[in-house]
Scaffold this motif. Structure first.
Motif, PDB file in Angstrom:
ATOM      1  N   ARG A 237     -35.880   3.124   3.422  1.00  0.00           N
ATOM      2  CA  ARG A 237     -35.394   3.994   4.360  1.00  0.00           C
ATOM      3  C   ARG A 237     -33.755   3.531   4.333  1.00  0.00           C
ATOM      4  O   ARG A 237     -32.885   4.358   3.994  1.00  0.00           O
ATOM      5  CB  ARG A 237     -35.825   3.767   5.825  1.00  0.00           C
ATOM      6  CG  ARG A 237     -35.349   4.893   6.626  1.00  0.00           C
ATOM      7  CD  ARG A 237     -35.368   6.319   6.300  1.00  0.00           C
ATOM      8  NE  ARG A 237     -34.597   7.265   7.365  1.00  0.00           N
ATOM      9  CZ  ARG A 237     -34.330   8.217   6.765  1.00  0.00           C
ATOM     10  NH1 ARG A 237     -34.143   8.584   5.426  1.00  0.00           N
ATOM     11  NH2 ARG A 237     -33.312   9.016   7.412  1.00  0.00           N
ATOM     12  N   ARG A 238     -33.604   2.125   4.428  1.00  0.00           N
ATOM     13  CA  ARG A 238     -32.179   1.830   4.474  1.00  0.00           C
ATOM     14  C   ARG A 238     -31.209   2.271   3.194  1.00  0.00           C
ATOM     15  O   ARG A 238     -30.363   2.743   3.117  1.00  0.00           O
ATOM     16  CB  ARG A 238     -32.078   0.333   4.649  1.00  0.00           C
ATOM     17  CG  ARG A 238     -31.457  -0.119   5.770  1.00  0.00           C
ATOM     18  CD  ARG A 238     -31.276  -1.658   5.881  1.00  0.00           C
ATOM     19  NE  ARG A 238     -31.617  -2.605   4.677  1.00  0.00           N
ATOM     20  CZ  ARG A 238     -32.639  -3.362   4.659  1.00  0.00           C
ATOM     21  NH1 ARG A 238     -33.522  -3.284   5.512  1.00  0.00           N
ATOM     22  NH2 ARG A 238     -32.795  -4.104   3.546  1.00  0.00           N
ATOM     23  N   VAL A 239     -31.937   2.140   1.946  1.00  0.00           N
ATOM     24  CA  VAL A 239     -31.422   2.156   0.802  1.00  0.00           C
ATOM     25  C   VAL A 239     -31.260   3.726   0.803  1.00  0.00           C
ATOM     26  O   VAL A 239     -30.320   4.546   0.002  1.00  0.00           O
ATOM     27  CB  VAL A 239     -32.143   1.809  -0.514  1.00  0.00           C
ATOM     28  CG1 VAL A 239     -31.927   2.474  -1.717  1.00  0.00           C
ATOM     29  CG2 VAL A 239     -31.823   0.309  -0.572  1.00  0.00           C
ATOM     30  N   GLU A 240     -32.013   4.581   0.999  1.00  0.00           N
ATOM     31  CA  GLU A 240     -32.255   6.075   1.065  1.00  0.00           C
ATOM     32  C   GLU A 240     -30.757   6.677   1.834  1.00  0.00           C
ATOM     33  O   GLU A 240     -30.249   7.392   1.337  1.00  0.00           O
ATOM     34  CB  GLU A 240     -33.446   6.613   1.962  1.00  0.00           C
ATOM     35  CG  GLU A 240     -34.025   7.382   1.078  1.00  0.00           C
ATOM     36  CD  GLU A 240     -35.190   7.813   1.913  1.00  0.00           C
ATOM     37  OE1 GLU A 240     -35.766   9.157   1.776  1.00  0.00           O
ATOM     38  OE2 GLU A 240     -36.018   7.417   2.846  1.00  0.00           O
ATOM     39  N   ILE A 241     -30.515   5.918   2.985  1.00  0.00           N
ATOM     40  CA  ILE A 241     -29.507   6.518   3.864  1.00  0.00           C
ATOM     41  C   ILE A 241     -28.013   5.934   3.151  1.00  0.00           C
ATOM     42  O   ILE A 241     -27.194   6.479   2.999  1.00  0.00           O
ATOM     43  CB  ILE A 241     -29.685   5.977   5.251  1.00  0.00           C
ATOM     44  CG1 ILE A 241     -30.779   6.534   6.044  1.00  0.00           C
ATOM     45  CG2 ILE A 241     -28.480   6.247   6.127  1.00  0.00           C
ATOM     46  CD1 ILE A 241     -31.281   5.953   7.274  1.00  0.00           C
ATOM     47  N   LEU A 242     -28.048   4.469   2.954  1.00  0.00           N
ATOM     48  CA  LEU A 242     -26.884   3.804   2.390  1.00  0.00           C
ATOM     49  C   LEU A 242     -26.304   4.523   1.259  1.00  0.00           C
ATOM     50  O   LEU A 242     -25.179   4.652   1.006  1.00  0.00           O
ATOM     51  CB  LEU A 242     -27.188   2.407   1.906  1.00  0.00           C
ATOM     52  CG  LEU A 242     -27.111   1.290   3.046  1.00  0.00           C
ATOM     53  CD1 LEU A 242     -27.726   0.071   2.692  1.00  0.00           C
ATOM     54  CD2 LEU A 242     -25.670   1.301   3.912  1.00  0.00           C
TER      55      LEU A 242
ATOM     56  N   ASP B 108     -29.448  -3.009  -1.193  1.00  0.00           N
ATOM     57  CA  ASP B 108     -28.504  -2.301  -0.483  1.00  0.00           C
ATOM     58  C   ASP B 108     -27.095  -2.191  -0.911  1.00  0.00           C
ATOM     59  O   ASP B 108     -26.057  -1.202  -0.870  1.00  0.00           O
ATOM     60  CB  ASP B 108     -28.351  -3.278   1.061  1.00  0.00           C
ATOM     61  CG  ASP B 108     -29.616  -3.073   1.838  1.00  0.00           C
ATOM     62  OD1 ASP B 108     -30.535  -2.261   1.455  1.00  0.00           O
ATOM     63  OD2 ASP B 108     -29.611  -3.493   3.118  1.00  0.00           O
ATOM     64  N   ALA B 109     -26.685  -3.237  -1.582  1.00  0.00           N
ATOM     65  CA  ALA B 109     -25.277  -3.651  -2.060  1.00  0.00           C
ATOM     66  C   ALA B 109     -25.170  -2.442  -3.332  1.00  0.00           C
ATOM     67  O   ALA B 109     -24.070  -1.880  -3.435  1.00  0.00           O
ATOM     68  CB  ALA B 109     -25.000  -4.821  -2.766  1.00  0.00           C
ATOM     69  N   LEU B 110     -26.160  -2.268  -4.098  1.00  0.00           N
ATOM     70  CA  LEU B 110     -25.937  -1.140  -5.158  1.00  0.00           C
ATOM     71  C   LEU B 110     -26.006   0.005  -4.611  1.00  0.00           C
ATOM     72  O   LEU B 110     -25.157   0.792  -4.761  1.00  0.00           O
ATOM     73  CB  LEU B 110     -27.339  -1.271  -6.096  1.00  0.00           C
ATOM     74  CG  LEU B 110     -27.193  -0.249  -7.276  1.00  0.00           C
ATOM     75  CD1 LEU B 110     -25.969  -0.204  -8.118  1.00  0.00           C
ATOM     76  CD2 LEU B 110     -28.670  -0.245  -8.209  1.00  0.00           C
ATOM     77  N   ALA B 111     -26.952   0.437  -3.519  1.00  0.00           N
ATOM     78  CA  ALA B 111     -26.697   1.865  -2.866  1.00  0.00           C
ATOM     79  C   ALA B 111     -25.617   2.230  -2.160  1.00  0.00           C
ATOM     80  O   ALA B 111     -24.874   3.007  -2.473  1.00  0.00           O
ATOM     81  CB  ALA B 111     -27.935   2.046  -1.924  1.00  0.00           C
ATOM     82  N   THR B 112     -24.899   0.997  -1.775  1.00  0.00           N
ATOM     83  CA  THR B 112     -23.597   1.344  -1.045  1.00  0.00           C
ATOM     84  C   THR B 112     -22.344   1.522  -2.207  1.00  0.00           C
ATOM     85  O   THR B 112     -21.545   2.356  -1.775  1.00  0.00           O
ATOM     86  CB  THR B 112     -23.309  -0.201  -0.136  1.00  0.00           C
ATOM     87  OG1 THR B 112     -24.273  -0.309   0.519  1.00  0.00           O
ATOM     88  CG2 THR B 112     -22.097   0.326   0.522  1.00  0.00           C
ATOM     89  N   ALA B 113     -22.548   0.804  -3.116  1.00  0.00           N
ATOM     90  CA  ALA B 113     -21.601   0.877  -4.352  1.00  0.00           C
ATOM     91  C   ALA B 113     -21.638   2.277  -4.809  1.00  0.00           C
ATOM     92  O   ALA B 113     -20.627   2.689  -5.313  1.00  0.00           O
ATOM     93  CB  ALA B 113     -21.757  -0.159  -5.425  1.00  0.00           C
ATOM     94  N   LEU B 114     -22.721   2.769  -4.843  1.00  0.00           N
ATOM     95  CA  LEU B 114     -22.813   4.152  -5.557  1.00  0.00           C
ATOM     96  C   LEU B 114     -22.179   5.433  -4.741  1.00  0.00           C
ATOM     97  O   LEU B 114     -22.055   6.432  -5.298  1.00  0.00           O
ATOM     98  CB  LEU B 114     -24.255   4.808  -5.770  1.00  0.00           C
ATOM     99  CG  LEU B 114     -25.099   3.683  -6.719  1.00  0.00           C
ATOM    100  CD1 LEU B 114     -26.659   4.275  -6.821  1.00  0.00           C
ATOM    101  CD2 LEU B 114     -24.235   3.874  -8.111  1.00  0.00           C
TER     102      LEU B 114
END
Ligand code: SAM
Length: 463
Positions: free
Chosen positions: A124-129, A149-155
């Protein structure tokens, strides 16, 4: 109507267009900047904010669900999303946002990140981030674990603006000096040989250097893939999925006008763009063929059989370059089987090329995705069906020290990730066709499927 700052109002209007029209965000921005004369600084701000609002859709929705009256998030307009995005990123204070719109709890929006970090479910966190569709978020969590998390945020962040100096026309130093004369600040980067990062806002395409073909906009990892092709002097190189020619032009520069460069693609419009760019770049050894996806003409077959290098920059899910195409999220994984469909095309292209390669010729397989299903799994399948291929380690081509900046620990494949490297996420592997003299050789070869990383024909550079 909300009383927004002018740049925010432009982004809100463009957001509405981006979510209702079929045009890509790049096309929309290009069209808008052609119509309305803006300073480079304003253009940059509008582009960054529009990208951010599109890339953070799920994050914005989740923040608003918490902070806006129930049931209205769905009907919210671009203006509210723009404000929310700016509060989430810290560019606008809750008090400032409140002056424009009172019925949202902006303090709660500003504190959303800390609530997000406390969500236990990593999926769920990665989906939102990353504002990613669930099937993609799942694959990212499975592959990246603690780094997801870091990859999702970087995207959802800003992609670096990188150019490749066209060494067919000028040196890196001459290009830097020319850009400086036009008021554009650049600096050398650390991985690719002719790469410069553009610092600050600028209208690159209006510079003298661009008009004279001295550089192309190109991600640094994409430049590295082209360098991996390493054409032998005077050889034949086939770029089998050339598209608009980002890598074709870089390979042309490495060939220094000698040998034959062949560009293939199924898309006529992309090849047209390639022809235009090649002319500006001063490329004169290029032959361009529009091909069918399922069969090559005799002429193309003959060129493939004689080629020293064949690059397959395969169609892929493009997740590694999602920052540059934030609107692609809506199309990505609309169908859960999309990755399997792409994998089948990737394997088909590689096995067809591999079966035609001459002994000692190399195939370079590349994607701009970070998913193992389109990278390592494809390589495994191709090596299993084509036992006369050896892997040539990236470290063999670039040297261990240089390669260590962008390869896995063994130095075998090129792998870059937006959260670890200053570039898009790319994958590339190099394969050499072995000379097979007899049935006994074939049997010996089959015993080494997938494991061989040393060439059968000796050291690098003697071909
Ligand atoms: C990743 S893009 C290529 C990008 C390009 N090499 C560059 O560096 O700018 C993949 C390309 O493969 C093309 N393509 C798709 N299926 C193909 C096929 N069966 N044979 C050749 N090209 C194909 C697409 O039209 C697209 O231009």
């Amino acid at each position: 109507m909300l009383d927004l700052d002018p740049a925010d109002a432009i982004v809100a209007a463009l957001w509405r267009e981006a979510t209702t029209s079929r045009a890509s965000v790049t096309q929309l921005l290009r069209g808008y900047f052609r119509q309305v004369e803006l300073k480079p600084r304003q253009q940059k701000r509008i582009k960054q904010l529009l990208h951010r609002v599109l890339a953070s859709r799920a994050r914005i929705d989740a923040a608003l669900e918490d902070a806006a009256p129930a049931g209205i998030v769905e009907s919210l307009e671009g203006a509210v999303r723009v404000l929310t995005s700016r509060v989430l990123d810290g560019g606008l204070s809750p008090a400032e946002a409140k002056r424009t719109l009172t019925w949202i709890d902006w303090e709660r929006v500003a504190n959303f990140e800390s609530r997000l970090a406390r969500i236990d479910d990593p999926l769920r966190r990665v989906e939102i981030l990353g504002s990613l569709p669930r099937p993609l978020a799942r694959r990212i969590v499975e592959r990246f674990g603690n780094e997801a998390d870091a990859l999702a945020t970087a995207l959802t962040g800003d992609a670096p603006r990188t150019i490749r100096v066209n060494t067919l026309q000028c040196s890196v130093e001459a290009c830097m000096a020319s850009l400086e004369r036009d008021g554009i600040k650049v600096r050398r980067t650390e991985m690719a040989m002719a790469s410069l990062e553009v610092l600050g806002p600028s209208q690159l395409f209006r510079t003298w250097a661009f008009r004279h073909g001295w550089f192309e906009l190109q991600d640094e990892a994409s430049q590295l893939v082209a360098e991996l092709v390493a054409p032998p002097p005077g050889g034949i190189v086939v770029d089998a999925c050339a598209g608009a020619g980002g890598k074709t032009l870089a390979i042309a520069a490495a060939m220094t006008g000698r040998g034959t460069l062949v560009a293939l693609d199924v898309s006529a419009s992309r090849l047209e763009e390639l022809r235009r760019r090649a002319k500006r770049a001063g490329v004169r050894n290029l032959r361009v063929f529009r091909i069918r996806a399922d069969a090559w003409t005799d002429e193309v077959e003959a060129l493939l059989a004689r080629a020293d290098r064949v690059l397959i920059d395969a169609p892929c899910s493009g997740i590694g370059s999602l920052r540059r195409n934030p609107d692609m999220r809506d199309r990505l994984f609309a169908d859960e089987r999309e990755v399997e469909r792409l994998q089948a095309i990737q394997i088909d292209l590689c096995t067809r090329v591999a079966s035609r390669l001459a002994p000692k010729a190399r195939m370079i397989y590349a994607t701009c995705t970070v998913l193992p299903d389109e990278n390592q799994r494809v390589v495994e399948r191709v090596l299993a069906t084509e036992p006369t291929l050896d892997v040539v380690r990236v470290a063999e081509i670039f040297g261990s020290e240089r390669a260590s900046k962008f390869t896995d620990a063994s130095g075998t494949f090129l792998e870059t990730f937006p959260h670890r490297h200053p570039c898009d996420g790319f994958f590339a592997g190099v394969f050499r066709k072995r000379q097979v003299d007899s049935a006994a050789d074939v049997m010996a070869t089959e015993g080494s499927i997938g494991g061989a990383t040393e060439s059968a024909d000796g050291a690098e550079g003697v071909e």
